[in-house]
Write an enzyme that holds these catalytic residues in place. Sequence first.
Site, PDB file in Angstrom:
ATOM      1  N   ARG A  51       0.794  -1.214   0.000  1.00 36.93           N
ATOM      2  CA  ARG A  51       0.000   0.000   0.000  1.00 36.93           C
ATOM      3  C   ARG A  51       0.832   1.272   0.000  1.00 36.93           C
ATOM      4  NH1 ARG A  51      -3.428  -2.885   1.442  1.00 36.93           N
ATOM      5  NH2 ARG A  51      -1.685  -3.826   2.482  1.00 36.93           N
ATOM      6  N   THR A  52       1.729   1.358   0.957  1.00 35.16           N
ATOM      7  CA  THR A  52       2.418   2.636   1.130  1.00 35.16           C
ATOM      8  C   THR A  52       3.268   2.940  -0.096  1.00 35.16           C
ATOM      9  OG1 THR A  52       2.404   2.272   3.493  1.00 35.16           O
ATOM     10  CG2 THR A  52       3.873   3.973   2.701  1.00 35.16           C
ATOM     11  N   LYS A  80      25.339  -4.461   0.506  1.00 35.43           N
ATOM     12  CA  LYS A  80      26.813  -4.410   0.433  1.00 35.43           C
ATOM     13  C   LYS A  80      27.381  -3.627   1.609  1.00 35.43           C
ATOM     14  CE  LYS A  80      26.758  -4.149  -4.611  1.00 35.43           C
ATOM     15  NZ  LYS A  80      26.974  -3.202  -5.711  1.00 35.43           N
ATOM     16  N   ARG A 101      11.164   3.825   3.785  1.00 39.21           N
ATOM     17  CA  ARG A 101      10.709   2.937   4.869  1.00 39.21           C
ATOM     18  C   ARG A 101      11.904   2.111   5.327  1.00 39.21           C
ATOM     19  NH1 ARG A 101       5.437  -0.805   4.997  1.00 39.21           N
ATOM     20  NH2 ARG A 101       4.608   1.259   5.457  1.00 39.21           N
ATOM     21  N   HIS A 129       4.621   6.394  11.584  1.00 38.15           N
ATOM     22  CA  HIS A 129       4.198   6.180  10.189  1.00 38.15           C
ATOM     23  C   HIS A 129       3.349   7.399   9.807  1.00 38.15           C
ATOM     24  CE1 HIS A 129       3.023   4.477   6.523  1.00 38.15           C
ATOM     25  NE2 HIS A 129       2.686   3.254   6.895  1.00 38.15           N
TER      26      HIS A 129
HETATM   27  C1  NCD Z   1       0.971  -0.420   8.224  1.00 41.33           C
HETATM   28  C2  NCD Z   1       2.466  -0.373   8.515  1.00 41.33           C
HETATM   29  O1  NCD Z   1       3.268  -0.616   7.607  1.00 41.33           O
HETATM   30  O2  NCD Z   1       2.789  -0.054   9.643  1.00 41.33           O
HETATM   31  N1  NCD Z   1       0.673  -0.656   6.875  1.00 41.33           N
HETATM   32  C3  NCD Z   1       0.543   0.411   6.044  1.00 41.33           C
HETATM   33  O3  NCD Z   1       1.470   1.112   5.775  1.00 41.33           O
HETATM   34  N2  NCD Z   1      -0.697   0.702   5.624  1.00 41.33           N
HETATM   35  C4  NCD Z   1       0.229  -1.326   9.104  1.00 41.33           C
HETATM   36  C5  NCD Z   1       0.671  -2.747   9.195  1.00 41.33           C
HETATM   37  O4  NCD Z   1       1.614  -3.185   8.522  1.00 41.33           O
HETATM   38  O5  NCD Z   1       0.034  -3.455   9.979  1.00 41.33           O
END
Ligand code: NCD
Length: 311
Positions: A51-52, A80, A101, A129
């Site tokens: 999703r993200t 590396k 991320r 997040h």
């Molecule tokens: C969340 C995350 O990555 O923290 N997912 C997301 O980005 N929508 C929630 C999750 O992974 O449970």
Amino acid sequence: MRHLMNPLDFTVEELDTLFDLAVDIETYPAKYAHACEGRKLATCFYEPSTRTRLSFEAAMLNLGGQVLGFSDAGSSSASKGESVSDTIRIISCYADICAMRHPKEGAPMVAAERSGIPVINAGDGGHQHPTQTLTDLLTIRALKGRLGSFTIGLCGDLKFGRTVHSLINALIRYPDIHFIFISPPELKVPDYITDMLHDKGITYEEVIRLEDSISQLDLLYMTRVQRERFFNEEDYVRLKDFYILNKEKMKLAKKDMLVLHPLPRVNEISVEVDDDPRAVYFKQAKYGVYVRMALILTLLQSAGQPCNLCQ
Ligand code: NCD
């Protein structure tokens, strides 16, 4: 030049402006279709995501920009031994903005310190997040018509869930919010959060059973048990199905309670709930694209890269 590490990096007024922009984008998408032509977004994902990452990429493509990046640490030079500081200096030569991320808390912040382009924290370990929080706030504002004056239940893995930590952090700036934390004792919200609520005089309750509190809620924020952050599989297996929201439990809830979930869902919401008009988690994913579009525009502007808008 600004970065986004934490939802609190934006004032409440700045968030309002960002959400207004997201709503304008939703209403007049054609106006923004070429806004980022010639600009590139790098997605640097050292941890899995669907999703993200895809919503960031969709956001940039909707703005007429382009995307590049990697989706697991194994396919980047991190394998590396390259540091995030070095990686971001290189990415700054290739792209205009970066969404990162990382499994290590604080890694995007380290990157931001060395970066020549805006960096967006797309999730750092169990910490924050912020773009999920912007998505959650925009969804609540759009569907409830307000941010504030509600009782919100957060249910599931409140210990490791970074979306929960970020959302609480952001909500405490709005008036008249009452929190109900629903979790097994092992997955309680961390003490630093309850200490902060005490200090700020914000009311909360901690309960174990969802059935006992669901009728009080205006919003229910469900989360999955964060398997990847457990130290042993046995504990995960014992806790993973602690909560399952189903039609029976939804009968106990208010007629206008909204169910949110950052997704991915595992078993914590039964699919039979998906058709309930109060289940808004798929709509929430759509708001995530609009708010990321608004964020990309805002941060590029802050870096002296105003966008081309067709009025
Ligand atoms: C969340 C995350 O990555 O923290 N997912 C997301 O980005 N929508 C929630 C999750 O992974 O449970």
